[in-house]
Structure formats: C-alpha cells, structure tokens
Scaffold this motif. Structure first.
Motif: not given
Length: 199
Positions: A16, A37-38, A41, A68
C-alpha cells in the motif's frame, strides 16, 4: 494473529505504501492514491484466492483496509524529493515481494494446493497487484521489464522455502529466510544489473 496473517498484513502495508508513493509520482489526489494503494496491496492476493477458490482475503477485514488507508495518510504527510521517492518505492516493493511470496505460498498450502502450484500462487500474490497498478499508471509493469529479476526473485525464494521445509527447517526460520532471499535477489539484481537471457 498467527504468523501467516502477520506476514500478509505486513505485506499489505508495504505494498500500500508502494502504491501511494507511485500515485504521488503521477500527481494523483487522495482518492486516486487510495485506489492505487488498494490495487497494489490486494490485486495479487485477490487473483490467488479466486484461482484456488477460497474466500477473498480482504472481504470483511476492516483491519486490512485500515492498513491501506493508514499507508495513504502517512505518505500524504511526508514531502521528500522525487529521487528519494523512487528509491523508497523500490525498497518497499522489494520487502512486499518477499512477504507476499511467503504468505501466498503458505495460504495456498493451507487450502490443499500442491507445492508446485503453491509457489506459482506465491509469485502471483507478490507480483500481480503491482502489475495491475503499473497498467493503471500507464507504465510498463516491473513484472515484464527486461533487466530486473522481479518474479524470478519470488520464484527462487519460494522454491528455496519449500526445500527448507522438506529439510525440516523450523517454520518461522524458513519463512524468514524466504523473505530475506527474495529481498536480497531483488536488490542485488538491480544494483548489479543482473538480467535473464533474451529469447
């Protein structure tokens, strides 16, 4: 929280961070950074869980989602130059690769996947989130770039992890060695410009 969960959560946080840093290099806003980021990740782990037909690991997991959001908030508070950004992205990505490979292998084995495919699932867990994020950003994915041992580092570390497991090496030690090997190969291959041969 067991060791596998700890590995996966740590990997989620580092990936993230990587996604949030990448979003800043592309001058995205907070929402765009959160999306990136999501994806970074969770992309690889989601594909892995769908392929092995188990519940997707992030559904109903507020703690993982919080990681996150926390990563995005942390990055939004720090202002450093772009050269340092690129270095930081590389190192957080390398750590995330090691953590997600080990965690992905163990999660796959836990659900009855054989060892060979568990390694493949570990590699996918580590690399496919970054691949999707790079595509969103309009970049050539690190997974496909010549001159960088990316998925190869995960594959080598994953195989060594299984060999250590067969040799009776203590569980936590094997996982730690797997992560260190992957991070080391990634860093050394970048610094020494080690490449796979062309076809």
């Amino acid at each position: 929280m067991n060791l596998i969960q700890t590995l996966l959560y740590t990997g989620i946080f580092f990936f993230a961070i990587t996604g949030a840093l990448k979003a800043r290099t592309h001058q995205m806003d907070v929402f765009g950074a959160t999306v990136l980021a999501f994806v970074t990740a969770y992309g690889g782990g989601t594909i892995r869980d769908l392929l092995i037909n188990v519940p997707v690991n992030w559904v109903n997991d507020y703690f993982a989602m919080g990681l996150v959001v926390a990563a995005v908030l942390i990055i939004s508070l720090f202002r450093i130059n772009m050269v340092r950004f690129r270095k930081l992205i590389f190192f957080t990505d390398a750590i995330g690769l090691g953590l997600f490979t080990a965690g992905g292998i163990e999660r796959s084995l836990m659900f009855g996947i054989n060892e060979g495919y568990a390694v493949i699932m570990g590699v996918m867990s580590a690399t496919f989130g970054g691949l999707v994020a790079d595509i969103i950003c309009g970049e050539v994915p690190n997974l496909l770039k010549r001159g960088e041992l990316y998925a190869t580092a995960c594959l080598i570390g994953g195989i060594i992890y299984l060999l250590l497991k067969k040799a009776g090496i203590e569980y936590n030690t094997g996982l730690f060695i797997c992560v260190v090997i992957i991070v080391a190969i990634r860093i050394v291959s970048k610094l020494k410009r080690l490449t796979l041969p062309e076809i």
